[in-house]
Design a protein around this motif. Structure first.
Motif, short mmCIF file in Angstrom:
data_model
loop_
_atom_site.label_atom_id
_atom_site.label_comp_id
_atom_site.label_asym_id
_atom_site.label_seq_id
_atom_site.Cartn_x
_atom_site.Cartn_y
_atom_site.Cartn_z
N LEU A 186 -38.82 4.85 41.21
CA LEU A 186 -37.47 5.42 41.16
C LEU A 186 -36.74 5.25 42.49
CD1 LEU A 186 -38.06 8.61 39.00
CD2 LEU A 186 -37.10 6.41 38.29
N GLU A 187 -36.86 4.04 43.03
CA GLU A 187 -36.10 3.66 44.22
C GLU A 187 -34.85 2.90 43.78
OE1 GLU A 187 -36.38 0.64 48.06
OE2 GLU A 187 -38.15 1.00 46.80
N CYS A 188 -33.69 3.39 44.18
CA CYS A 188 -32.44 2.73 43.80
C CYS A 188 -32.29 1.45 44.62
CB CYS A 188 -31.24 3.65 44.03
SG CYS A 188 -29.70 2.95 43.43
N ILE A 189 -32.25 0.31 43.92
CA ILE A 189 -32.19 -0.98 44.63
C ILE A 189 -30.83 -1.66 44.50
CG2 ILE A 189 -34.67 -1.38 44.49
CD1 ILE A 189 -34.13 -3.20 42.08
N HIS A 190 -30.00 -1.17 43.58
CA HIS A 190 -28.68 -1.81 43.43
C HIS A 190 -27.77 -0.89 42.63
CE1 HIS A 190 -26.21 -5.45 43.79
NE2 HIS A 190 -25.67 -5.09 42.64
N THR A 191 -26.48 -0.96 42.91
CA THR A 191 -25.47 -0.21 42.17
C THR A 191 -24.38 -1.18 41.70
OG1 THR A 191 -25.84 1.87 43.34
CG2 THR A 191 -23.71 1.59 42.26
N LEU A 192 -24.14 -1.19 40.40
CA LEU A 192 -23.05 -1.97 39.83
C LEU A 192 -21.82 -1.06 39.71
CD1 LEU A 192 -24.89 -3.68 36.82
CD2 LEU A 192 -24.62 -4.57 39.14
N HIS A 193 -20.72 -1.46 40.34
CA HIS A 193 -19.47 -0.72 40.19
C HIS A 193 -18.78 -1.30 38.97
CE1 HIS A 193 -19.94 1.44 43.98
NE2 HIS A 193 -20.47 0.31 44.44
N ASN A 203 -26.61 2.39 38.11
CA ASN A 203 -27.60 2.32 39.19
C ASN A 203 -28.89 1.72 38.64
OD1 ASN A 203 -25.81 3.61 40.93
ND2 ASN A 203 -26.56 5.63 40.41
N ILE A 204 -29.50 0.85 39.43
CA ILE A 204 -30.74 0.18 39.02
C ILE A 204 -31.88 0.70 39.91
CG2 ILE A 204 -31.90 -2.03 38.66
CD1 ILE A 204 -29.13 -3.31 38.52
N TYR A 205 -32.90 1.24 39.27
CA TYR A 205 -34.04 1.83 39.98
C TYR A 205 -35.31 1.05 39.64
CZ TYR A 205 -31.14 6.03 40.59
OH TYR A 205 -30.13 6.91 40.91
N THR A 206 -36.21 0.97 40.61
CA THR A 206 -37.56 0.51 40.29
C THR A 206 -38.27 1.62 39.53
OG1 THR A 206 -38.44 1.34 42.39
CG2 THR A 206 -37.68 -0.96 42.33
N TYR A 207 -39.19 1.23 38.65
CA TYR A 207 -39.96 2.24 37.93
C TYR A 207 -41.44 1.88 38.00
CZ TYR A 207 -41.24 5.74 34.58
OH TYR A 207 -41.81 6.85 34.02
N SER A 244 -39.69 16.11 38.23
CA SER A 244 -38.27 15.81 38.06
C SER A 244 -37.90 14.54 38.80
CB SER A 244 -37.42 16.97 38.57
OG SER A 244 -37.67 18.13 37.82
N ALA A 245 -37.17 13.69 38.11
CA ALA A 245 -36.79 12.41 38.69
C ALA A 245 -35.75 12.59 39.77
CB ALA A 245 -36.25 11.50 37.60
N ASN A 246 -35.86 11.80 40.83
CA ASN A 246 -34.91 11.86 41.93
C ASN A 246 -33.72 10.95 41.63
OD1 ASN A 246 -33.82 12.53 44.42
ND2 ASN A 246 -34.90 10.90 45.48
N ASP A 279 -40.28 -2.21 34.35
CA ASP A 279 -40.39 -1.93 35.78
C ASP A 279 -39.04 -1.69 36.45
OD1 ASP A 279 -39.43 -4.51 35.62
OD2 ASP A 279 -41.00 -5.41 36.87
N LEU A 280 -37.95 -1.75 35.66
CA LEU A 280 -36.63 -1.42 36.17
C LEU A 280 -35.95 -0.46 35.21
CD1 LEU A 280 -35.19 -4.87 37.39
CD2 LEU A 280 -36.11 -3.02 38.81
N LEU A 281 -35.21 0.48 35.76
CA LEU A 281 -34.50 1.48 34.97
C LEU A 281 -33.01 1.38 35.29
CD1 LEU A 281 -35.15 3.92 33.02
CD2 LEU A 281 -34.88 5.38 35.03
N PHE A 282 -32.20 1.20 34.26
CA PHE A 282 -30.75 1.13 34.41
C PHE A 282 -30.15 2.47 34.02
CE2 PHE A 282 -32.34 -3.09 33.89
CZ PHE A 282 -31.52 -3.92 34.66
#
Length: 307
Positions: free
Chosen positions: A176-183, A169-173, A140-142, A157-160
């Protein structure tokens, strides 16, 4: 602004109930649609008015909510349904090659550009991943809950991830490390789309707006205010020049990405449940209905955009 000419709209008939999803394969030779009649159809564009020239895929026991083609293999298709199954198809023979039971109903899916992974979004707005090559569900993805849509970048290599809190939220793939959040919006973000040139991310929201984000500096470059109701569908043309959007107001808008000017208003008598640009031609596929009440049947329509 130009009103879409009805003569430029071709109708595909054959489904017996509402159509929920349309998608082109990678080479643009086939258009797939999924319906509440539990079937998937593959359309021959040259014979739109005769459903004998479409192939029907049967296997789901519930409404087909979304279909997605393998970006790396134009003959392989995936689909999700209310029957809690993720299915894979070999369209050359018209048969399912694999059925993956899931714990919840699946509402949406996205295929990684490299072709090895499929992400599904379940009825409880959680995201799960399936390794196509290894034929197994991944742990299960975190990811945070309340997920509405997921899309990979071109390299995979990135998941939006679009959320119900108005963020992307932008994650590495695959880390699955969250590296940035767009409000991005003041209310739920429903849909994401990356343009084919790799410059922009389009976001459709419950606030009736479409925002356009630079993938270089992750800044919002412009906002499209074309609708009067929540935007559920966004799609870029094959050259990234135009962005199409559909909302609950029975409008399909096609705007110039750079000028924000509406260049076409596509005629539609119902809310489009899905839209998709052809990968090499200025054709926009979308869903519609014909008839009234219980006798209404879902159709697929193709708007051939004039230059």
């Amino acid at each position: 602004m130009a009103e879409g000419n009805p003569a430029n709209v071709v109708t595909f008939r054959g489904h017996r109930a509402q159509v929920y999803t349309v998608a082109w394969n990678a080479d643009g030779r086939r258009l797939a649609s999924g319906s509440a009649d539990r079937t998937i159809r593959l359309w021959n564009l040259s014979r739109a008015d005769d459903n004998r020239y479409s192939a029907e895929l049967r296997g789901h026991n519930g409404s087909v909510h979304q279909v997605a083609w393998d970006p790396a293999q134009p003959d392989r298709l995936a689909s999700v349904s209310t029957d809690k199954n993720l299915m894979f198809w070999d369209t050359r023979v018209g048969q399912s090659t694999m059925t993956i039971p899931t714990q919840k109903e699946n509402l949406a899916l996205s295929w990684c550009p490299r072709g090895q992974t499929v992400a599904t979004i379940t009825q409880d707005y959680k995201c799960y991943f399936f390794d196509v090559k290894a034929n197994q569900m991944l742990p299960s993805a975190n990811l945070e809950d309340d997920v509405n849509d997921v899309q990979w970048n071109a390299r995979g290599d990135l998941l939006f991830v679009a959320t119900g809190r108005g963020t992307v939220n932008i994650y590495t793939y695959p880390e699955l490390e969250c590296i940035h959040t767009l409000h991005a919006h003041t209310s739920s973000c429903f849909v994401l789309e990356l343009d084919p040139t790799g410059q922009y991310l389009g976001v459709g929201s419950a606030d009736a707006l479409v925002s356009l984000w630079s993938l270089t500096d992750l800044a919002c470059v412009r906002t499209f205010n074309k609708h009067d109701s929540p935007v559920h569908h966004v799609s870029f043309s094959m050259d990234g020049r135009y962005i199409a959007s559909a909302a609950e107001d029975k409008k399909i808008d096609i705007s110039d990405v750079e000028t924000e000017e509406t260049v076409h208003a596509v005629p539609s008598t119902t809310n489009a449940r899905s839209i998709a640009w052809h990968p090499t031609k200025p054709y926009l596929a979308f869903t519609g209905e014909e008839g009234m009440g219980y006798g209404a049947k879902g159709v697929v329509k193709l708007f051939k955009m004039e230059s």
